[in-house]
Scaffold this motif. Structure first.
Motif, short mmCIF file in Angstrom:
data_model
loop_
_atom_site.label_atom_id
_atom_site.label_comp_id
_atom_site.label_asym_id
_atom_site.label_seq_id
_atom_site.Cartn_x
_atom_site.Cartn_y
_atom_site.Cartn_z
N TRP A 1 0.82 -1.21 0.00
CA TRP A 1 0.00 0.00 0.00
C TRP A 1 0.86 1.26 0.00
O TRP A 1 0.46 2.29 -0.56
N ALA A 2 2.03 1.19 0.60
CA ALA A 2 2.96 2.31 0.53
C ALA A 2 3.40 2.54 -0.92
O ALA A 2 3.45 3.68 -1.40
N GLU A 3 3.70 1.45 -1.63
CA GLU A 3 4.08 1.54 -3.04
C GLU A 3 2.92 2.06 -3.89
O GLU A 3 3.11 2.86 -4.81
N TYR A 4 1.73 1.58 -3.57
CA TYR A 4 0.53 1.99 -4.32
C TYR A 4 0.30 3.49 -4.19
O TYR A 4 0.13 4.20 -5.19
N GLU A 5 0.32 3.98 -2.96
CA GLU A 5 0.12 5.42 -2.73
C GLU A 5 1.26 6.23 -3.34
O GLU A 5 1.03 7.30 -3.93
N HIS A 6 2.46 5.73 -3.22
CA HIS A 6 3.62 6.41 -3.80
C HIS A 6 3.45 6.53 -5.32
O HIS A 6 3.77 7.57 -5.91
N ALA A 7 2.94 5.47 -5.95
CA ALA A 7 2.72 5.49 -7.40
C ALA A 7 1.66 6.52 -7.79
O ALA A 7 1.80 7.21 -8.81
N ILE A 8 0.60 6.62 -7.00
CA ILE A 8 -0.45 7.61 -7.27
C ILE A 8 0.15 9.02 -7.28
O ILE A 8 -0.04 9.79 -8.23
N LEU A 9 0.87 9.33 -6.22
CA LEU A 9 1.39 10.69 -6.07
C LEU A 9 2.50 10.99 -7.07
O LEU A 9 2.57 12.09 -7.61
N LYS A 10 3.36 10.00 -7.33
CA LYS A 10 4.44 10.22 -8.29
C LYS A 10 3.88 10.52 -9.68
O LYS A 10 4.35 11.44 -10.37
N ALA A 11 2.86 9.76 -10.09
CA ALA A 11 2.24 10.00 -11.40
C ALA A 11 1.51 11.34 -11.44
O ALA A 11 1.29 11.90 -12.51
N ALA A 12 1.14 11.84 -10.25
CA ALA A 12 0.48 13.15 -10.16
C ALA A 12 1.48 14.28 -10.01
O ALA A 12 1.10 15.44 -9.84
N GLY A 13 2.78 13.93 -10.04
CA GLY A 13 3.81 14.95 -9.97
C GLY A 13 4.30 15.30 -8.59
O GLY A 13 4.94 16.33 -8.39
N VAL A 14 4.01 14.42 -7.61
CA VAL A 14 4.41 14.68 -6.23
C VAL A 14 5.26 13.52 -5.73
O VAL A 14 4.84 12.37 -5.76
N GLU A 15 6.47 13.82 -5.27
CA GLU A 15 7.36 12.80 -4.72
C GLU A 15 7.34 12.87 -3.19
O GLU A 15 7.56 13.93 -2.62
#
Length: 231
Positions: free
Chosen positions: A72-86
């Motif tokens: 779930w950490a990876e999943y949320e990280h993927a959402i935000l990264k694709a939205a331009g937020v690291e």
């Protein structure tokens, strides 16, 4: 001739209310992070594809608690990264945990009941195929689908996830139709399209937000009401 239509469940027939993009924006804001709602929609598209591929290996709900949290950490990280937020993975998990605590409910998309009723009038057998970790009867009762859907199958009942053949073959058996007589509708290319094609079922990719434009090996629709054009 199509005699049966199978549906994916999450993000095909049902969605969260408030929408998950709104919940994501709200959760991020609590951690001082501003994200664009439209960018989050793309982020979910990326993360959901990641999830469908992960589930095809070892389903998330069958993983040890620590591994599930890492997913779930990876999943949320993927959402935000694709939205331009690291953000760090640890913070991503905290955001996801907070998001799950926000009030929400499940509702049908507006095109579901008109489509389902029309297909029933045409004598089409209707089934659900979901990678859900529990049965769907309760959801169908709450959402008014009982009596409209002929059967529902989940990976927890069959023992394997989409895109693996057994869950699709079980649907064909329940519907008592050949693969060439069935249509499967879902929003995930890997789980739904590849899975359906793997057993000879006609796939139909639901692309409500227009993110699957690169897909050329199966028809795409933006609304469930377009299904009648593919019978």
């Amino acid at each position: 001739m199509i005699k049966a239509v199978f549906f994916d469940f999450y993000n095909t027939l049902i969605r969260f209310d408030p929408p998950r993009e709104e919940l994501q924006v709200r959760a991020c804001k609590e951690f001082g992070i501003d994200v664009d709602r439209k960018a989050i929609t793309r982020g979910y598209w990326v993360a959901d594809d990641f999830m469908s591929r992960e589930n095809a290996g070892l389903p998330v709900f069958r993983r040890p608690k620590e591994d599930e949290q890492a997913f779930w950490a990876e999943y949320e990280h993927a959402i935000l990264k694709a939205a331009g937020v690291e953000v760090p993975k640890e913070l991503a998990l905290r955001i996801f945990t907070r998001l799950r605590q926000l009030d929400r409910k499940l509702v049908l998309y507006e095109d579901v009941l008109p489509t389902v009723n029309l297909l029933k009038e045409k004598g089409i057998i209707l089934g659900l195929i979901s990678n859900l970790s529990r049965g769907l009867d309760g959801y169908c009762n709450e959402l008014g689908l009982t009596g409209l859907i002929d059967f529902a199958l989940t990976s927890s009942e069959i023992g394997v996830e989409k895109p693996h053949p057994p869950i699709f073959l079980a649907a064909l058996s329940r519907a008592k139709v050949d693969a060439s007589e069935a249509l499967h509708v879902g929003d995930q290319y890997y789980a739904d399209v590849i899975g359906a094609k793997g057993v000879g079922i006609n796939p139909l990719l639901l692309d409500r937000d227009g993110f699957w434009e690169q897909v050329e090996d199966c028809p795409r629709i933006k609304s469930l009401q377009e299904i009648v054009n593919h019978l």
